[in-house]
Design a protein around this motif. Structure first.
Motif, PDB file in Angstrom:
ATOM      1  N   ALA A 141       0.787  -1.044  -0.011  1.00  0.00           N
ATOM      2  CA  ALA A 141       0.083  -0.107   0.076  1.00  0.00           C
ATOM      3  C   ALA A 141       0.787   1.312   0.238  1.00  0.00           C
ATOM      4  O   ALA A 141       1.818   1.571   1.098  1.00  0.00           O
ATOM      5  N   PRO A 142       0.749   2.028  -0.954  1.00  0.00           N
ATOM      6  CA  PRO A 142       1.477   3.398  -1.066  1.00  0.00           C
ATOM      7  C   PRO A 142       1.247   4.250   0.391  1.00  0.00           C
ATOM      8  O   PRO A 142       0.214   4.291   0.911  1.00  0.00           O
ATOM      9  N   ALA A 143       2.241   5.102   0.572  1.00  0.00           N
ATOM     10  CA  ALA A 143       2.237   5.802   1.943  1.00  0.00           C
ATOM     11  C   ALA A 143       1.905   7.166   1.428  1.00  0.00           C
ATOM     12  O   ALA A 143       1.740   7.956   2.508  1.00  0.00           O
ATOM     13  N   THR A 144       1.903   7.636   0.344  1.00  0.00           N
ATOM     14  CA  THR A 144       1.655   9.093   0.181  1.00  0.00           C
ATOM     15  C   THR A 144       0.779   9.137  -1.108  1.00  0.00           C
ATOM     16  O   THR A 144       0.348   8.409  -1.847  1.00  0.00           O
ATOM     17  N   ARG A 145       0.089  10.580  -1.073  1.00  0.00           N
ATOM     18  CA  ARG A 145      -0.850  10.837  -2.211  1.00  0.00           C
ATOM     19  C   ARG A 145      -0.312  10.552  -3.654  1.00  0.00           C
ATOM     20  O   ARG A 145      -0.785  10.163  -4.463  1.00  0.00           O
ATOM     21  N   ALA A 146       0.965  10.818  -3.763  1.00  0.00           N
ATOM     22  CA  ALA A 146       1.587  10.827  -4.974  1.00  0.00           C
ATOM     23  C   ALA A 146       2.075   9.495  -5.541  1.00  0.00           C
ATOM     24  O   ALA A 146       1.739   9.007  -6.624  1.00  0.00           O
ATOM     25  N   ALA A 147       1.990   8.697  -4.384  1.00  0.00           N
ATOM     26  CA  ALA A 147       2.548   7.083  -4.742  1.00  0.00           C
ATOM     27  C   ALA A 147       1.067   6.386  -5.084  1.00  0.00           C
ATOM     28  O   ALA A 147       0.960   5.705  -6.048  1.00  0.00           O
ATOM     29  N   TRP A 148      -0.081   6.924  -4.509  1.00  0.00           N
ATOM     30  CA  TRP A 148      -1.319   6.496  -4.819  1.00  0.00           C
ATOM     31  C   TRP A 148      -1.479   6.729  -6.254  1.00  0.00           C
ATOM     32  O   TRP A 148      -2.502   5.878  -7.103  1.00  0.00           O
ATOM     33  N   ALA A 149      -1.582   8.098  -6.745  1.00  0.00           N
ATOM     34  CA  ALA A 149      -1.550   8.348  -8.037  1.00  0.00           C
ATOM     35  C   ALA A 149      -0.569   7.843  -9.072  1.00  0.00           C
ATOM     36  O   ALA A 149      -1.235   7.405 -10.243  1.00  0.00           O
ATOM     37  N   GLU A 150       0.254   7.551  -8.564  1.00  0.00           N
ATOM     38  CA  GLU A 150       1.453   6.697  -9.642  1.00  0.00           C
ATOM     39  C   GLU A 150       0.888   5.362  -9.758  1.00  0.00           C
ATOM     40  O   GLU A 150       0.783   4.906 -10.840  1.00  0.00           O
ATOM     41  N   LEU A 151       0.447   4.610  -8.729  1.00  0.00           N
ATOM     42  CA  LEU A 151      -0.416   3.387  -8.733  1.00  0.00           C
ATOM     43  C   LEU A 151      -1.421   3.410  -9.776  1.00  0.00           C
ATOM     44  O   LEU A 151      -1.523   2.616 -10.482  1.00  0.00           O
ATOM     45  N   SER A 152      -2.296   4.379  -9.750  1.00  0.00           N
ATOM     46  CA  SER A 152      -3.466   4.251 -10.552  1.00  0.00           C
ATOM     47  C   SER A 152      -3.038   4.611 -12.072  1.00  0.00           C
ATOM     48  O   SER A 152      -3.559   3.880 -12.899  1.00  0.00           O
ATOM     49  N   ARG A 153      -1.940   5.433 -12.197  1.00  0.00           N
ATOM     50  CA  ARG A 153      -1.478   5.659 -13.520  1.00  0.00           C
ATOM     51  C   ARG A 153      -0.841   4.387 -13.981  1.00  0.00           C
ATOM     52  O   ARG A 153      -1.078   3.957 -15.275  1.00  0.00           O
ATOM     53  N   ASN A 154      -0.146   3.556 -13.263  1.00  0.00           N
ATOM     54  CA  ASN A 154       0.423   2.409 -13.719  1.00  0.00           C
ATOM     55  C   ASN A 154      -0.485   1.411 -14.047  1.00  0.00           C
ATOM     56  O   ASN A 154      -0.262   0.369 -14.832  1.00  0.00           O
ATOM     57  N   LEU A 155      -1.745   1.448 -13.458  1.00  0.00           N
ATOM     58  CA  LEU A 155      -2.743   0.578 -13.798  1.00  0.00           C
ATOM     59  C   LEU A 155      -3.772   1.063 -14.951  1.00  0.00           C
ATOM     60  O   LEU A 155      -4.750   0.109 -15.139  1.00  0.00           O
ATOM     61  N   GLY A 156      -3.559   2.290 -15.291  1.00  0.00           N
ATOM     62  CA  GLY A 156      -4.485   2.718 -16.532  1.00  0.00           C
ATOM     63  C   GLY A 156      -5.585   3.089 -15.860  1.00  0.00           C
ATOM     64  O   GLY A 156      -6.591   3.290 -16.898  1.00  0.00           O
ATOM     65  N   VAL A 157      -5.804   3.687 -14.758  1.00  0.00           N
ATOM     66  CA  VAL A 157      -6.973   4.165 -14.428  1.00  0.00           C
ATOM     67  C   VAL A 157      -6.957   5.677 -14.597  1.00  0.00           C
ATOM     68  O   VAL A 157      -6.165   6.260 -14.163  1.00  0.00           O
ATOM     69  N   LYS A 158      -7.996   5.974 -15.188  1.00  0.00           N
ATOM     70  CA  LYS A 158      -8.061   7.512 -15.715  1.00  0.00           C
ATOM     71  C   LYS A 158      -9.249   7.975 -14.872  1.00  0.00           C
ATOM     72  O   LYS A 158      -9.230   9.292 -14.713  1.00  0.00           O
ATOM     73  N   VAL A 159     -10.494   7.404 -14.569  1.00  0.00           N
ATOM     74  CA  VAL A 159     -11.400   7.957 -13.873  1.00  0.00           C
ATOM     75  C   VAL A 159     -11.857   7.016 -13.003  1.00  0.00           C
ATOM     76  O   VAL A 159     -12.335   5.871 -13.152  1.00  0.00           O
ATOM     77  N   ILE A 160     -12.285   7.577 -11.601  1.00  0.00           N
ATOM     78  CA  ILE A 160     -12.979   6.895 -10.727  1.00  0.00           C
ATOM     79  C   ILE A 160     -14.232   7.544 -10.197  1.00  0.00           C
ATOM     80  O   ILE A 160     -14.262   8.621  -9.833  1.00  0.00           O
ATOM     81  N   HIS A 161     -15.656   6.787 -10.607  1.00  0.00           N
ATOM     82  CA  HIS A 161     -16.793   7.499 -10.586  1.00  0.00           C
ATOM     83  C   HIS A 161     -17.499   6.986  -9.243  1.00  0.00           C
ATOM     84  O   HIS A 161     -17.477   5.693  -9.393  1.00  0.00           O
ATOM     85  N   VAL A 162     -17.834   7.544  -8.376  1.00  0.00           N
ATOM     86  CA  VAL A 162     -18.504   6.933  -7.095  1.00  0.00           C
ATOM     87  C   VAL A 162     -20.087   7.587  -7.213  1.00  0.00           C
ATOM     88  O   VAL A 162     -20.370   8.645  -7.039  1.00  0.00           O
ATOM     89  N   ALA A 163     -20.684   6.658  -7.424  1.00  0.00           N
ATOM     90  CA  ALA A 163     -22.464   6.979  -7.693  1.00  0.00           C
ATOM     91  C   ALA A 163     -22.943   6.308  -6.178  1.00  0.00           C
ATOM     92  O   ALA A 163     -22.711   5.292  -5.928  1.00  0.00           O
ATOM     93  N   GLU A 164     -24.099   7.203  -5.944  1.00  0.00           N
ATOM     94  CA  GLU A 164     -24.701   6.894  -4.826  1.00  0.00           C
ATOM     95  C   GLU A 164     -26.129   6.535  -5.327  1.00  0.00           C
ATOM     96  O   GLU A 164     -26.978   6.982  -6.245  1.00  0.00           O
ATOM     97  N   ARG A 165     -26.470   5.437  -4.630  1.00  0.00           N
ATOM     98  CA  ARG A 165     -27.947   4.866  -4.833  1.00  0.00           C
ATOM     99  C   ARG A 165     -28.803   4.562  -3.472  1.00  0.00           C
ATOM    100  O   ARG A 165     -28.133   3.622  -2.842  1.00  0.00           O
ATOM    101  N   ASP A 166     -29.846   5.171  -3.304  1.00  0.00           N
ATOM    102  CA  ASP A 166     -30.735   5.133  -1.910  1.00  0.00           C
ATOM    103  C   ASP A 166     -31.402   3.754  -2.184  1.00  0.00           C
ATOM    104  O   ASP A 166     -32.489   3.664  -3.093  1.00  0.00           O
ATOM    105  N   THR A 167     -31.125   2.796  -1.445  1.00  0.00           N
ATOM    106  CA  THR A 167     -31.991   1.456  -1.527  1.00  0.00           C
ATOM    107  C   THR A 167     -33.121   1.300  -0.346  1.00  0.00           C
ATOM    108  O   THR A 167     -33.443   0.431  -0.142  1.00  0.00           O
ATOM    109  N   GLN A 168     -33.186   2.381   0.322  1.00  0.00           N
ATOM    110  CA  GLN A 168     -33.827   2.409   1.645  1.00  0.00           C
ATOM    111  C   GLN A 168     -35.429   2.112   1.312  1.00  0.00           C
ATOM    112  O   GLN A 168     -35.761   2.876   0.345  1.00  0.00           O
ATOM    113  N   VAL A 169     -35.961   1.357   2.155  1.00  0.00           N
ATOM    114  CA  VAL A 169     -37.658   1.237   1.672  1.00  0.00           C
ATOM    115  C   VAL A 169     -38.708   1.367   2.863  1.00  0.00           C
ATOM    116  O   VAL A 169     -38.104   0.625   3.855  1.00  0.00           O
TER     117      VAL A 169
END
Length: 253
Positions: free
Chosen positions: A186-214
């Motif tokens: 696990a990377p220890a810095t913000r830059a290292a996490w960004a580098e890991l994402s780049r090396n994996l080819g990750v360009k966009v991370i989208h977090v969607a919310e969906r309310d499933t409460q009934v």
């Protein structure tokens, strides 16, 4: 409590400010996963909501609305070096609580940045100073008074999203790396996490919310039902609208 798994030992005290749905859900987790007794946890909140839950777990419960005038008097004696303030409140200024914690040597965490009661709708304050952007900037200003790394940790806006999703995304990146046959520590810095994402080819991370409460009874056609904090919903709904372009940090008026 069934399924108790102690994750960490902790010798200090925990002060919970606010005890709505989030606070009531957090308390059992603290006792389940942290080696701490109920007597070393205290709750200060503005109404009786959740009093039964606190009593069930044997945690001291104080009903007291916090204001600019009384928050130091009410909270100061409950905090010392090494303690932890868990802020689950509405209408209690985030910056004020962080300042108090820094002075006391206590750690701090919350789910969002809040002003004092009425701060969202105070027409004597310019609309841009009542925005989420302005609230974030007021929190960042604390870095000048309390330089990072020289005092207790304060973690802001650590709810579900933003907050918990950050941990889930990091684990997902590690899982992807492992599944591709390239396991990494696990990377220890913000830059290292960004580098890991780049090396994996990750360009966009989208977090969607969906309310499933009934609910029961179920919502009828045309009916609006709020499924989260009523106070938070009204407060944020009363804020000025925010529109941004480019780098808002440079262009916001």
């Amino acid at each position: 409590m069934n399924g108790t798994v102690t994750k960490a030992a902790y010798a200090g005290r925990i002060l919970m400010v606010g005890f709505g749905s989030i606070g009531q859900g957090t308390l059992p987790l603290l006792l389940r996963h942290i080696d701490i007794t109920p007597q070393r946890i205290a709750i200060v909140t503005g109404d009786e909501n959740g009093q039964g839950v606190a009593a069930e777990y044997g945690v001291p419960f104080t009903i007291k609305s916090l204001t600019r005038e009384n928050y130091r008097e009410e909270l100061g004696p409950r905090l010392a070096r090494g303690d932890f303030l868990v802020n689950c409140s509405n209408d209690v200024a985030t910056v004020a609580l962080i300042e108090l914690c820094q002075e006391k040597g206590a750690m701090y965490i919350d789910t969002c940045i809040e002003p004092w009661a009425g701060g969202y709708i105070d027409s004597s304050i310019a609309p841009n100073r009542r925005s989420n952007y302005a609230l974030r900037e007021s929190a960042l200003e604390l870095n000048k008074k309390f330089p990072p790394g020289k005092g207790p940790t304060a973690i802001l806006t650590h709810g579900a999203n933003p907050g918990l999703v950050s941990h889930l995304v990091k684990q997902a990146l590690l899982d992807i790396s492992r599944d591709l046959g390239k396991p990494v520590k696990a990377p220890a810095t913000r830059a290292a996490w960004a580098e890991l994402s780049r090396n994996l080819g990750v360009k966009v991370i989208h977090v969607a919310e969906r309310d499933t409460q009934v609910s029961n009874p179920r919502k009828v056609p045309g009916e609006f039902v709020n499924t989260w904090s009523v106070e938070g919903f009204v407060g944020e709904g009363s804020q000025p609208s925010e529109l941004g372009w480019g780098s808002h940090e440079k262009h916001f008026p």
